[in-house]
Enzyme design. Sequence first.
Site, PDB file in Angstrom:
ATOM      1  N   GLY A  44       0.822  -1.214   0.000  1.00  0.00           N
ATOM      2  CA  GLY A  44       0.000   0.000   0.000  1.00  0.00           C
ATOM      3  C   GLY A  44       0.850   1.255   0.000  1.00  0.00           C
ATOM      4  N   THR A  45       0.679   2.091  -1.028  1.00  0.00           N
ATOM      5  CA  THR A  45       1.545   3.254  -1.115  1.00  0.00           C
ATOM      6  C   THR A  45       1.051   4.179  -2.209  1.00  0.00           C
ATOM      7  OG1 THR A  45       3.820   3.910  -1.437  1.00  0.00           O
ATOM      8  CG2 THR A  45       3.039   2.178  -2.819  1.00  0.00           C
ATOM      9  N   THR A  46       1.669   5.355  -2.289  1.00  0.00           N
ATOM     10  CA  THR A  46       1.492   6.211  -3.473  1.00  0.00           C
ATOM     11  C   THR A  46       2.863   6.679  -3.886  1.00  0.00           C
ATOM     12  OG1 THR A  46      -0.577   7.053  -2.589  1.00  0.00           O
ATOM     13  CG2 THR A  46       0.436   8.306  -4.358  1.00  0.00           C
ATOM     14  N   LYS A  77      10.532   5.507   0.684  1.00  0.00           N
ATOM     15  CA  LYS A  77      10.096   4.754  -0.481  1.00  0.00           C
ATOM     16  C   LYS A  77      10.856   5.127  -1.728  1.00  0.00           C
ATOM     17  CE  LYS A  77       5.655   4.008   1.456  1.00  0.00           C
ATOM     18  NZ  LYS A  77       4.224   3.983   1.323  1.00  0.00           N
ATOM     19  N   SER A  99      -1.496   1.935  -4.369  1.00  0.00           N
ATOM     20  CA  SER A  99      -2.930   1.986  -4.113  1.00  0.00           C
ATOM     21  C   SER A  99      -3.480   3.395  -4.267  1.00  0.00           C
ATOM     22  CB  SER A  99      -3.212   1.459  -2.709  1.00  0.00           C
ATOM     23  OG  SER A  99      -2.432   2.157  -1.774  1.00  0.00           O
TER      24      SER A  99
END
Lengths: 237, 357
Positions: free
Chosen positions: B100-102, B133, B273
Amino acid sequence: MLSAQNFGESGKMKEYHYAGPTEHRFSPYAFNGGTVLAVAGEDFAIVASDTRLSEGYSIHSRDSPKCYKLTDTTVLGCSGFHGDCLTLTKIIDARLKMYKHSNNKTMTSGAIAAMLSTILYSRRFFPYYVYNIIGGLDEQGKGAVYSFDPVGSYQRDTYKAGGSASAMLQPLLDNQIGFKNMEGVEHVPLTKDKAVQLVKDVFVSAAERDVYTGDALRICIVTKEGIEEQNIPLRKD
Amino acid sequence: MALQDLCNLQHILLESEAAEQSPGRFGEKAASSYESGLHSSSLLDFYIPVAECLDESPIEFGQIRPDQSSCSISSESSPLPSLPFVSSQPVPLPFPMAHGTTTLAFVFQGGVLAAADTRSSCSGLVACPASQKILPIHSHLVGTTSGTSADCALWKRILSRELRLYQLRNGRRLSTSGAAKLLSHMLHPFKGTELCVAATLCGWDDHSGSRRAAQGQKTDLEAVSSDKVSLSKSSFLTQQPCARKEASLSGPSLFYVCSDGSRLQGTLFSVGSGSPYAYSILDQGVQWGLTVAEATSIAREAVYRATYRDAYSGNCVDIYHVTSQGWTRRTREDLKEEYYREKESRRQTHEAEKKML
Protein backbone atom coordinates in the site's frame (compact mmCIF):
# COMPACT_ATOMS: atom_id res chain seq x y z
CA MET A 1 -6.00 -9.26 17.06
CA LEU A 2 -9.23 -8.30 15.42
CA SER A 3 -8.70 -8.09 11.70
CA ALA A 4 -10.68 -9.11 8.68
CA GLN A 5 -8.69 -12.31 8.38
CA ASN A 6 -10.21 -13.68 11.58
CA PHE A 7 -13.70 -13.55 10.17
CA GLY A 8 -15.13 -15.95 7.64
CA GLU A 9 -17.55 -15.10 4.91
CA SER A 10 -20.63 -15.44 7.08
CA GLY A 11 -19.27 -12.76 9.44
CA LYS A 12 -18.53 -15.19 12.23
CA MET A 13 -15.15 -15.53 13.88
CA LYS A 14 -13.23 -18.37 12.33
CA GLU A 15 -11.80 -19.68 15.57
CA TYR A 16 -15.12 -20.12 17.32
CA HIS A 17 -17.72 -20.81 14.66
CA TYR A 18 -17.99 -22.91 11.57
CA ALA A 19 -17.23 -20.56 8.73
CA GLY A 20 -17.33 -23.00 5.85
CA PRO A 21 -15.19 -25.99 4.88
CA THR A 22 -11.49 -25.47 5.60
CA GLU A 23 -8.48 -27.55 4.74
CA HIS A 24 -6.11 -28.33 7.56
CA ARG A 25 -2.46 -28.58 6.80
CA PHE A 26 0.56 -28.95 8.98
CA SER A 27 1.77 -25.45 9.69
CA PRO A 28 5.46 -25.17 10.36
CA TYR A 29 4.88 -22.00 12.37
CA ALA A 30 3.56 -21.41 15.87
CA PHE A 31 2.99 -18.18 17.66
CA ASN A 32 4.74 -18.00 21.02
CA GLY A 33 3.82 -14.48 22.00
CA GLY A 34 5.95 -11.93 23.74
CA THR A 35 6.65 -8.26 23.31
CA VAL A 36 9.92 -6.50 22.66
CA LEU A 37 10.68 -2.82 22.87
CA ALA A 38 13.72 -0.69 22.17
CA VAL A 39 14.46 2.99 22.81
CA ALA A 40 17.52 4.95 21.69
CA GLY A 41 18.82 7.93 23.61
CA GLU A 42 21.69 10.33 23.19
CA ASP A 43 24.33 7.97 24.57
CA PHE A 44 22.36 4.89 25.60
CA ALA A 45 19.98 2.33 24.20
CA ILE A 46 17.41 0.23 26.03
CA VAL A 47 16.09 -3.12 24.87
CA ALA A 48 13.32 -4.62 26.96
CA SER A 49 11.18 -7.72 26.65
CA ASP A 50 8.72 -9.66 28.72
CA THR A 51 9.65 -13.23 29.68
CA ARG A 52 6.48 -15.18 29.01
CA LEU A 53 6.54 -18.03 26.49
CA SER A 54 3.05 -19.12 25.54
CA GLU A 55 1.30 -21.14 22.86
CA GLY A 56 -2.43 -20.98 22.36
CA TYR A 57 -4.03 -21.07 25.80
CA SER A 58 -0.97 -22.44 27.66
CA ILE A 59 2.06 -20.82 29.16
CA HIS A 60 5.18 -22.86 28.51
CA SER A 61 7.54 -20.78 30.59
CA ARG A 62 7.54 -17.71 32.75
CA ASP A 63 11.27 -17.17 32.41
CA SER A 64 12.12 -17.01 28.74
CA PRO A 65 13.51 -13.55 28.04
CA LYS A 66 13.65 -12.38 24.47
CA CYS A 67 16.70 -10.13 24.66
CA TYR A 68 19.91 -11.64 23.34
CA LYS A 69 23.24 -10.01 23.92
CA LEU A 70 25.18 -10.02 20.64
CA THR A 71 28.21 -7.84 21.38
CA ASP A 72 29.21 -5.41 24.13
CA THR A 73 27.34 -2.67 22.36
CA THR A 74 24.42 -4.47 20.74
CA VAL A 75 21.38 -6.33 22.03
CA LEU A 76 18.83 -8.11 19.83
CA GLY A 77 15.23 -8.58 20.85
CA CYS A 78 13.22 -11.14 18.93
CA SER A 79 9.64 -12.28 19.41
CA GLY A 80 7.31 -14.42 17.37
CA PHE A 81 7.99 -18.08 16.85
CA HIS A 82 10.46 -19.25 19.47
CA GLY A 83 11.99 -21.97 17.30
CA ASP A 84 12.95 -19.46 14.64
CA CYS A 85 14.23 -17.04 17.31
CA LEU A 86 16.63 -19.67 18.62
CA THR A 87 17.92 -20.66 15.19
CA LEU A 88 18.25 -17.07 14.09
CA THR A 89 20.28 -16.12 17.15
CA LYS A 90 22.52 -19.13 16.63
CA ILE A 91 23.15 -18.12 13.03
CA ILE A 92 23.84 -14.52 14.03
CA ASP A 93 26.29 -15.62 16.73
CA ALA A 94 28.11 -17.79 14.21
CA ARG A 95 28.30 -14.96 11.69
CA LEU A 96 29.58 -12.58 14.36
CA LYS A 97 32.36 -14.99 15.22
CA MET A 98 33.26 -15.43 11.56
CA TYR A 99 33.43 -11.70 11.09
CA LYS A 100 35.58 -11.32 14.18
CA HIS A 101 37.99 -13.95 12.99
CA SER A 102 38.31 -12.71 9.44
CA ASN A 103 38.28 -8.96 10.10
CA ASN A 104 39.81 -8.79 13.58
CA LYS A 105 37.18 -6.46 14.93
CA THR A 106 33.68 -6.67 16.38
CA MET A 107 30.73 -5.94 14.17
CA THR A 108 29.14 -2.54 14.65
CA SER A 109 25.40 -2.20 15.25
CA GLY A 110 24.77 -0.89 11.76
CA ALA A 111 26.67 -3.77 10.21
CA ILE A 112 24.77 -6.31 12.30
CA ALA A 113 21.52 -4.74 11.15
CA ALA A 114 22.49 -4.96 7.49
CA MET A 115 23.63 -8.56 7.94
CA LEU A 116 20.40 -9.52 9.69
CA SER A 117 18.46 -8.04 6.80
CA THR A 118 20.23 -10.27 4.31
CA ILE A 119 19.90 -13.33 6.56
CA LEU A 120 16.16 -12.77 6.82
CA TYR A 121 15.75 -12.13 3.11
CA SER A 122 17.65 -15.28 2.18
CA ARG A 123 14.58 -17.04 3.51
CA ARG A 124 12.15 -14.88 1.59
CA PHE A 125 9.93 -17.78 0.55
CA PHE A 126 9.91 -19.62 3.86
CA PRO A 127 10.52 -16.79 6.28
CA TYR A 128 11.73 -16.73 9.82
CA TYR A 129 8.61 -15.82 11.76
CA VAL A 130 10.43 -13.41 14.03
CA TYR A 131 9.95 -9.73 14.73
CA ASN A 132 13.41 -8.36 15.42
CA ILE A 133 14.56 -5.15 17.02
CA ILE A 134 18.23 -4.34 17.49
CA GLY A 135 19.27 -1.81 20.08
CA GLY A 136 22.80 -0.59 20.58
CA LEU A 137 25.36 2.13 20.18
CA ASP A 138 26.60 3.24 16.80
CA GLU A 139 30.19 4.14 15.93
CA GLN A 140 29.78 7.63 17.36
CA GLY A 141 28.47 6.30 20.66
CA LYS A 142 24.90 7.45 20.07
CA GLY A 143 21.96 5.18 20.71
CA ALA A 144 20.61 3.33 17.68
CA VAL A 145 17.52 1.20 17.23
CA TYR A 146 16.95 -0.85 14.07
CA SER A 147 13.56 -2.46 13.54
CA PHE A 148 12.88 -5.30 11.12
CA ASP A 149 9.96 -7.05 9.56
CA PRO A 150 10.03 -10.85 9.20
CA VAL A 151 11.50 -10.74 5.69
CA GLY A 152 14.30 -8.29 6.24
CA SER A 153 13.04 -4.78 5.53
CA TYR A 154 14.62 -2.54 8.14
CA GLN A 155 15.33 1.00 9.12
CA ARG A 156 16.81 2.99 11.92
CA ASP A 157 14.37 4.44 14.46
CA THR A 158 14.44 6.23 17.79
CA TYR A 159 12.00 3.81 19.40
CA LYS A 160 10.05 0.77 18.31
CA ALA A 161 7.80 -1.87 19.83
CA GLY A 162 7.45 -5.32 18.30
CA GLY A 163 5.62 -8.51 19.09
CA SER A 164 2.11 -9.25 20.30
CA ALA A 165 1.45 -6.00 22.16
CA SER A 166 3.22 -3.79 19.64
CA ALA A 167 0.00 -2.23 18.35
CA MET A 168 -0.81 -1.08 21.87
CA LEU A 169 2.64 0.14 22.83
CA GLN A 170 3.70 1.91 19.67
CA PRO A 171 1.07 4.71 19.88
CA LEU A 172 2.01 5.27 23.53
CA LEU A 173 5.67 5.59 22.60
CA ASP A 174 4.78 7.89 19.69
CA ASN A 175 3.10 10.18 22.14
CA GLN A 176 5.57 10.06 25.02
CA ILE A 177 8.89 9.90 23.20
CA GLY A 178 8.01 11.30 19.80
CA PHE A 179 5.65 13.96 21.20
CA LYS A 180 3.25 13.24 18.40
CA ASN A 181 -0.22 14.78 18.52
CA MET A 182 0.66 17.00 21.44
CA GLU A 183 0.34 20.72 21.05
CA GLY A 184 2.46 23.25 22.88
CA VAL A 185 4.75 20.73 24.57
CA GLU A 186 8.45 21.29 24.96
CA HIS A 187 10.48 18.52 23.32
CA VAL A 188 12.82 17.46 26.12
CA PRO A 189 15.43 14.90 25.17
CA LEU A 190 15.02 11.61 26.99
CA THR A 191 17.34 10.88 29.92
CA LYS A 192 18.32 7.33 30.74
CA ASP A 193 16.42 7.16 34.02
CA LYS A 194 13.29 8.65 32.51
CA ALA A 195 13.50 6.20 29.62
CA VAL A 196 13.83 3.20 31.98
CA GLN A 197 10.86 4.37 34.01
CA LEU A 198 8.82 4.86 30.85
CA VAL A 199 9.66 1.37 29.63
CA LYS A 200 8.55 -0.12 32.94
CA ASP A 201 5.25 1.76 32.89
CA VAL A 202 4.62 0.85 29.30
CA PHE A 203 5.09 -2.85 29.91
CA VAL A 204 2.84 -2.78 32.94
CA SER A 205 0.13 -1.38 30.64
CA ALA A 206 0.84 -4.00 28.01
CA ALA A 207 0.54 -6.81 30.56
CA GLU A 208 -2.87 -5.46 31.58
CA ARG A 209 -4.37 -5.74 28.14
CA ASP A 210 -2.41 -8.35 26.19
CA VAL A 211 -2.74 -11.96 27.27
CA TYR A 212 0.59 -12.98 25.74
CA THR A 213 2.58 -10.39 27.71
CA GLY A 214 3.33 -10.69 31.40
CA ASP A 215 5.24 -12.59 34.12
CA ALA A 216 8.42 -10.52 34.22
CA LEU A 217 10.22 -7.78 32.39
CA ARG A 218 13.87 -7.99 31.41
CA ILE A 219 15.52 -4.64 30.59
CA CYS A 220 18.98 -4.40 29.01
CA ILE A 221 20.52 -0.93 29.17
CA VAL A 222 23.40 -0.46 26.73
CA THR A 223 25.88 2.31 27.48
CA LYS A 224 29.53 2.70 26.76
CA GLU A 225 30.27 1.17 30.15
CA GLY A 226 28.59 -2.03 29.09
CA ILE A 227 25.23 -3.74 29.30
CA GLU A 228 23.24 -3.57 32.55
CA GLU A 229 20.30 -5.92 33.14
CA GLN A 230 17.27 -5.39 35.34
CA ASN A 231 14.40 -7.76 36.12
CA ILE A 232 11.01 -6.42 37.14
CA PRO A 233 8.01 -8.62 37.95
CA LEU A 234 4.78 -8.16 35.97
CA ARG A 235 1.30 -9.64 36.25
CA LYS A 236 1.34 -13.41 36.24
CA ASP A 237 -2.28 -14.01 35.25
CA MET B 1 39.83 -5.46 7.14
CA ALA B 2 42.66 -7.97 7.16
CA LEU B 3 41.95 -9.95 4.04
CA GLN B 4 41.07 -6.90 2.02
CA ASP B 5 44.47 -5.43 2.81
CA LEU B 6 46.09 -8.59 1.50
CA CYS B 7 44.13 -8.40 -1.71
CA ASN B 8 44.74 -4.65 -2.06
CA LEU B 9 41.13 -4.12 -2.96
CA GLN B 10 40.02 -1.77 -0.25
CA HIS B 11 41.64 1.44 -1.44
CA ILE B 12 40.50 1.06 -5.02
CA LEU B 13 36.91 0.65 -3.99
CA LEU B 14 37.05 3.43 -1.41
CA GLU B 15 38.29 6.02 -3.90
CA SER B 16 35.60 5.37 -6.41
CA GLU B 17 33.03 4.99 -3.66
CA ALA B 18 33.77 8.46 -2.43
CA ALA B 19 33.45 9.90 -5.91
CA GLU B 20 30.36 8.05 -6.99
CA GLN B 21 28.15 6.94 -4.19
CA SER B 22 25.66 9.36 -2.80
CA PRO B 23 25.21 9.73 0.96
CA GLY B 24 22.66 8.05 3.09
CA ARG B 25 22.72 4.52 1.74
CA PHE B 26 21.93 2.53 4.83
CA GLY B 27 24.74 4.37 6.57
CA GLU B 28 27.60 2.13 5.48
CA LYS B 29 29.78 1.32 2.55
CA ALA B 30 28.04 -1.03 0.19
CA ALA B 31 31.29 -2.82 -0.53
CA SER B 32 31.89 -3.92 3.03
CA SER B 33 28.47 -5.37 3.61
CA TYR B 34 29.05 -8.17 1.15
CA GLU B 35 32.29 -9.14 2.77
CA SER B 36 32.41 -12.68 1.53
CA GLY B 37 31.94 -11.52 -2.05
CA LEU B 38 35.02 -9.34 -1.73
CA HIS B 39 37.54 -11.79 -0.50
CA SER B 40 36.38 -15.03 -1.96
CA SER B 41 37.75 -16.08 -5.29
CA SER B 42 34.42 -15.31 -6.90
CA LEU B 43 34.89 -11.53 -6.74
CA LEU B 44 32.95 -10.89 -9.90
CA ASP B 45 30.31 -13.55 -9.35
CA PHE B 46 26.68 -12.72 -9.24
CA TYR B 47 24.76 -14.93 -6.81
CA ILE B 48 21.71 -16.38 -8.43
CA PRO B 49 18.91 -18.46 -7.01
CA VAL B 50 18.28 -21.86 -8.52
CA ALA B 51 14.78 -23.20 -8.43
CA GLU B 52 14.60 -26.95 -8.35
CA CYS B 53 13.19 -27.13 -11.85
CA LEU B 54 16.01 -25.19 -13.43
CA ASP B 55 19.38 -26.67 -14.17
CA GLU B 56 21.00 -23.52 -15.39
CA SER B 57 20.30 -19.90 -14.80
CA PRO B 58 18.55 -17.79 -17.43
CA ILE B 59 20.74 -14.86 -16.36
CA GLU B 60 23.89 -14.66 -18.43
CA PHE B 61 25.74 -11.53 -17.48
CA GLY B 62 28.71 -11.80 -15.15
CA GLN B 63 30.39 -15.07 -14.32
CA ILE B 64 28.25 -17.78 -12.84
CA ARG B 65 29.82 -20.30 -10.48
CA PRO B 66 29.26 -23.75 -11.99
CA ASP B 67 28.76 -25.42 -8.61
CA GLN B 68 26.15 -22.92 -7.48
CA SER B 69 23.22 -25.12 -8.52
CA SER B 70 24.22 -28.06 -6.38
CA CYS B 71 25.35 -25.84 -3.53
CA SER B 72 22.23 -23.82 -3.06
CA ILE B 73 19.81 -26.72 -2.77
CA SER B 74 21.76 -28.55 -0.09
CA SER B 75 22.91 -25.62 1.96
CA GLU B 76 19.77 -23.67 2.57
CA SER B 77 21.24 -22.02 5.62
CA SER B 78 24.55 -21.32 3.88
CA PRO B 79 26.49 -18.50 5.51
CA LEU B 80 27.17 -16.80 2.17
CA PRO B 81 24.74 -14.03 1.29
CA SER B 82 22.79 -15.46 -1.61
CA LEU B 83 19.56 -14.55 -3.27
CA PRO B 84 16.52 -16.28 -1.79
CA PHE B 85 16.06 -19.97 -2.31
CA VAL B 86 12.68 -20.76 -3.80
CA SER B 87 11.07 -23.74 -2.08
CA SER B 88 8.87 -26.08 -4.07
CA GLN B 89 5.84 -25.83 -1.79
CA PRO B 90 4.75 -22.32 -0.84
CA VAL B 91 4.23 -22.16 2.91
CA PRO B 92 1.22 -20.19 4.11
CA LEU B 93 2.48 -17.22 6.06
CA PRO B 94 1.07 -16.37 9.46
CA PHE B 95 1.80 -12.63 9.13
CA PRO B 96 0.95 -9.97 6.59
CA MET B 97 3.54 -8.13 4.50
CA ALA B 98 3.85 -4.38 4.10
CA HIS B 99 1.93 -3.06 1.08
CA GLY B 100 0.00 0.00 0.00
CA THR B 101 1.54 3.25 -1.12
CA THR B 102 1.49 6.21 -3.47
CA THR B 103 4.55 6.89 -5.60
CA LEU B 104 4.86 8.93 -8.74
CA ALA B 105 7.51 10.12 -11.16
CA PHE B 106 7.53 12.26 -14.27
CA VAL B 107 9.94 13.75 -16.77
CA PHE B 108 10.06 17.45 -17.60
CA GLN B 109 12.49 19.96 -18.95
CA GLY B 110 14.32 20.26 -15.63
CA GLY B 111 15.00 16.53 -15.27
CA VAL B 112 13.00 13.87 -13.50
CA LEU B 113 10.91 14.40 -10.40
CA ALA B 114 10.02 11.52 -8.11
CA ALA B 115 7.66 11.79 -5.15
CA ALA B 116 6.25 9.32 -2.66
CA ASP B 117 4.39 9.15 0.63
CA THR B 118 6.04 7.58 3.69
CA ARG B 119 3.47 5.27 5.17
CA SER B 120 4.24 1.56 5.37
CA SER B 121 1.16 -0.45 6.25
CA CYS B 122 0.62 -4.11 7.15
CA SER B 123 -3.05 -5.08 6.66
CA GLY B 124 -4.58 -2.36 8.74
CA LEU B 125 -1.69 -1.43 10.99
CA VAL B 126 0.76 1.30 10.14
CA ALA B 127 4.04 -0.53 10.52
CA CYS B 128 6.11 2.55 9.91
CA PRO B 129 4.97 6.16 9.44
CA ALA B 130 8.35 7.34 8.25
CA SER B 131 9.63 4.83 5.75
CA GLN B 132 11.75 5.73 2.75
CA LYS B 133 10.10 4.75 -0.48
CA ILE B 134 12.47 6.52 -2.81
CA LEU B 135 15.88 4.93 -2.68
CA PRO B 136 18.92 6.36 -4.39
CA ILE B 137 20.70 3.75 -6.45
CA HIS B 138 23.63 5.80 -7.60
CA SER B 139 24.43 9.46 -8.09
CA HIS B 140 22.22 9.82 -11.15
CA LEU B 141 19.60 7.16 -10.59
CA VAL B 142 16.82 7.05 -8.07
CA GLY B 143 14.16 4.38 -7.74
CA THR B 144 10.69 4.60 -6.23
CA THR B 145 9.43 1.45 -4.57
CA SER B 146 5.99 -0.02 -4.25
CA GLY B 147 4.87 -3.46 -3.18
CA THR B 148 6.48 -5.38 -0.37
CA SER B 149 9.00 -3.09 1.30
CA ALA B 150 11.50 -5.87 2.07
CA ASP B 151 11.52 -7.01 -1.55
CA CYS B 152 11.96 -3.50 -2.85
CA ALA B 153 14.74 -2.63 -0.42
CA LEU B 154 16.74 -5.77 -1.06
CA TRP B 155 16.31 -5.77 -4.84
CA LYS B 156 17.32 -2.14 -5.03
CA ARG B 157 20.43 -3.02 -3.10
CA ILE B 158 21.18 -5.87 -5.47
CA LEU B 159 20.59 -3.56 -8.42
CA SER B 160 23.01 -0.99 -6.99
CA ARG B 161 25.62 -3.66 -6.61
CA GLU B 162 25.19 -4.87 -10.17
CA LEU B 163 25.28 -1.37 -11.61
CA ARG B 164 28.46 -0.69 -9.70
CA LEU B 165 30.02 -3.86 -11.05
CA TYR B 166 28.96 -2.91 -14.55
CA GLN B 167 30.58 0.45 -14.10
CA LEU B 168 33.81 -1.08 -12.88
CA ARG B 169 33.92 -3.57 -15.71
CA ASN B 170 32.90 -1.29 -18.55
CA GLY B 171 34.09 2.10 -17.44
CA ARG B 172 30.77 3.84 -17.85
CA ARG B 173 27.44 4.03 -16.05
CA LEU B 174 24.69 1.86 -17.35
CA SER B 175 21.77 3.81 -18.81
CA THR B 176 18.40 3.90 -17.09
CA SER B 177 17.03 1.68 -19.82
CA GLY B 178 19.80 -0.83 -19.20
CA ALA B 179 19.28 -0.71 -15.44
CA ALA B 180 15.58 -1.31 -15.93
CA LYS B 181 16.31 -4.25 -18.19
CA LEU B 182 18.76 -5.62 -15.64
CA LEU B 183 16.23 -5.39 -12.84
CA SER B 184 13.52 -6.91 -14.97
CA HIS B 185 15.70 -9.86 -15.92
CA MET B 186 16.79 -10.39 -12.32
CA LEU B 187 13.17 -10.53 -11.20
CA HIS B 188 12.09 -12.85 -13.98
CA PRO B 189 13.03 -16.15 -12.24
CA PHE B 190 10.69 -15.15 -9.44
CA LYS B 191 7.66 -14.67 -11.66
CA GLY B 192 4.72 -16.53 -10.19
CA THR B 193 6.05 -16.37 -6.64
CA GLU B 194 4.76 -13.91 -4.11
CA LEU B 195 7.57 -11.45 -4.72
CA CYS B 196 5.99 -8.06 -5.26
CA VAL B 197 8.11 -5.20 -6.61
CA ALA B 198 6.74 -2.34 -8.69
CA ALA B 199 9.44 0.26 -9.13
CA THR B 200 10.02 3.26 -11.32
CA LEU B 201 13.63 4.03 -12.16
CA CYS B 202 14.27 7.73 -12.65
CA GLY B 203 17.63 8.69 -13.99
CA TRP B 204 19.72 11.01 -16.02
CA ASP B 205 21.71 9.33 -18.77
CA ASP B 206 24.91 10.73 -20.06
CA HIS B 207 26.02 8.99 -23.22
CA SER B 208 28.16 11.58 -24.89
CA GLY B 209 31.35 10.53 -23.10
CA SER B 210 31.00 6.83 -23.80
CA ARG B 211 30.31 7.22 -27.50
CA ARG B 212 33.45 9.22 -27.97
CA ALA B 213 35.41 6.72 -25.95
CA ALA B 214 34.23 3.97 -28.27
CA GLN B 215 35.60 5.99 -31.14
CA GLY B 216 38.93 6.07 -29.37
CA GLN B 217 39.08 9.79 -28.80
CA LYS B 218 39.00 10.06 -25.02
CA THR B 219 39.47 7.66 -22.13
CA ASP B 220 36.49 6.08 -20.38
CA LEU B 221 37.44 7.27 -16.94
CA GLU B 222 36.20 10.77 -17.57
CA ALA B 223 32.67 9.56 -18.01
CA VAL B 224 32.96 7.56 -14.81
CA SER B 225 34.49 10.10 -12.49
CA SER B 226 32.65 13.30 -13.35
CA ASP B 227 29.04 14.15 -12.78
CA LYS B 228 29.14 16.94 -15.31
CA VAL B 229 28.03 16.87 -18.93
CA SER B 230 30.94 19.15 -19.65
CA LEU B 231 32.60 17.20 -22.45
CA SER B 232 33.35 19.19 -25.54
CA LYS B 233 30.86 18.95 -28.30
CA SER B 234 33.19 19.21 -31.25
CA SER B 235 32.95 15.58 -32.22
CA PHE B 236 29.15 15.70 -32.24
CA LEU B 237 29.05 18.08 -35.14
CA THR B 238 31.15 15.83 -37.33
CA GLN B 239 28.83 12.88 -36.75
CA GLN B 240 25.58 14.31 -38.00
CA PRO B 241 23.64 11.09 -38.70
CA CYS B 242 24.05 9.70 -35.21
CA ALA B 243 23.86 13.05 -33.41
CA ARG B 244 20.07 12.95 -33.19
CA LYS B 245 20.11 9.38 -31.94
CA GLU B 246 22.70 10.28 -29.31
CA ALA B 247 20.64 13.21 -28.08
CA SER B 248 17.63 11.02 -27.43
CA LEU B 249 19.77 8.60 -25.45
CA SER B 250 21.01 11.18 -23.00
CA GLY B 251 18.97 13.29 -20.68
CA PRO B 252 16.17 12.43 -18.28
CA SER B 253 14.72 8.98 -18.49
CA LEU B 254 11.95 7.10 -16.69
CA PHE B 255 11.16 3.38 -16.66
CA TYR B 256 8.60 1.30 -14.83
CA VAL B 257 9.62 -2.23 -13.82
CA CYS B 258 7.28 -4.73 -12.24
CA SER B 259 7.88 -8.16 -10.77
CA ASP B 260 5.28 -9.65 -13.10
CA GLY B 261 7.64 -8.88 -15.96
CA SER B 262 6.58 -5.48 -17.33
CA ARG B 263 9.19 -2.99 -18.31
CA LEU B 264 7.82 0.24 -19.76
CA GLN B 265 9.37 3.54 -20.72
CA GLY B 266 7.30 6.63 -20.20
CA THR B 267 7.12 10.25 -19.19
CA LEU B 268 4.68 9.91 -16.28
CA PHE B 269 4.03 7.03 -13.92
CA SER B 270 2.22 6.62 -10.66
CA VAL B 271 2.26 3.34 -8.78
CA GLY B 272 0.45 2.03 -5.76
CA SER B 273 -2.93 1.99 -4.11
CA GLY B 274 -3.14 5.78 -4.19
CA SER B 275 -2.13 6.08 -7.84
CA PRO B 276 -5.61 6.75 -9.31
CA TYR B 277 -5.90 9.83 -7.13
CA ALA B 278 -2.39 10.95 -8.00
CA TYR B 279 -2.99 10.43 -11.73
CA SER B 280 -5.97 12.76 -11.67
CA ILE B 281 -3.82 15.62 -10.39
CA LEU B 282 -0.85 14.80 -12.59
CA ASP B 283 -2.81 14.42 -15.81
CA GLN B 284 -4.18 17.91 -15.55
CA GLY B 285 -0.92 19.64 -14.74
CA VAL B 286 2.16 17.83 -15.99
CA GLN B 287 3.74 19.03 -19.20
CA TRP B 288 7.25 19.30 -20.53
CA GLY B 289 7.71 23.03 -19.97
CA LEU B 290 7.18 23.15 -16.20
CA THR B 291 9.65 24.97 -13.98
CA VAL B 292 11.19 23.06 -11.08
CA ALA B 293 9.04 24.91 -8.57
CA GLU B 294 5.85 24.19 -10.48
CA ALA B 295 6.75 20.54 -10.93
CA THR B 296 7.50 20.18 -7.22
CA SER B 297 4.22 21.73 -6.28
CA ILE B 298 2.24 19.48 -8.63
CA ALA B 299 3.99 16.37 -7.31
CA ARG B 300 3.37 17.43 -3.74
CA GLU B 301 -0.28 18.17 -4.45
CA ALA B 302 -0.73 14.79 -6.15
CA VAL B 303 0.71 12.90 -3.18
CA TYR B 304 -1.32 15.01 -0.76
CA ARG B 305 -4.58 14.27 -2.60
CA ALA B 306 -3.75 10.58 -2.73
CA THR B 307 -3.00 10.45 0.99
CA TYR B 308 -6.25 12.30 1.62
CA ARG B 309 -8.34 9.64 -0.05
CA ASP B 310 -6.33 6.45 0.16
CA ALA B 311 -6.22 4.80 3.56
CA TYR B 312 -2.92 3.07 2.90
CA SER B 313 -1.04 6.24 2.01
CA GLY B 314 -0.25 8.99 4.40
CA ASN B 315 2.06 10.81 6.76
CA CYS B 316 4.80 12.69 4.91
CA VAL B 317 5.89 13.33 1.34
CA ASP B 318 9.40 12.84 -0.05
CA ILE B 319 10.47 14.53 -3.24
CA TYR B 320 13.64 13.78 -5.20
CA HIS B 321 14.80 15.70 -8.25
CA VAL B 322 17.27 14.17 -10.71
CA THR B 323 19.26 16.43 -13.01
CA SER B 324 22.49 16.17 -14.94
CA GLN B 325 24.33 17.03 -11.72
CA GLY B 326 22.79 14.16 -9.83
CA TRP B 327 19.84 13.83 -7.48
CA THR B 328 18.78 16.26 -4.76
CA ARG B 329 16.28 15.65 -2.02
CA ARG B 330 13.72 18.07 -0.73
CA THR B 331 13.29 17.93 3.05
CA ARG B 332 10.53 15.62 4.12
CA GLU B 333 7.29 17.44 4.73
CA ASP B 334 4.56 16.34 7.09
CA LEU B 335 1.23 16.60 5.32
CA LYS B 336 -0.70 17.02 8.55
CA GLU B 337 0.08 20.75 8.42
CA GLU B 338 -1.21 20.96 4.86
CA TYR B 339 -4.49 19.41 5.91
CA TYR B 340 -5.00 22.04 8.62
CA ARG B 341 -3.98 24.88 6.32
CA GLU B 342 -6.48 23.78 3.73
CA LYS B 343 -9.22 23.37 6.29
CA GLU B 344 -8.51 26.87 7.57
CA SER B 345 -8.60 28.45 4.11
CA ARG B 346 -11.83 26.63 3.28
CA ARG B 347 -13.38 27.88 6.48
CA GLN B 348 -12.35 31.42 5.65
CA THR B 349 -13.77 31.36 2.13
CA HIS B 350 -16.95 29.84 3.49
CA GLU B 351 -17.32 32.67 5.98
CA ALA B 352 -16.54 35.26 3.34
CA GLU B 353 -19.27 33.82 1.15
CA LYS B 354 -21.73 33.82 3.99
CA LYS B 355 -21.02 37.48 4.65
CA MET B 356 -21.68 38.39 1.04
CA LEU B 357 -25.15 36.84 1.09
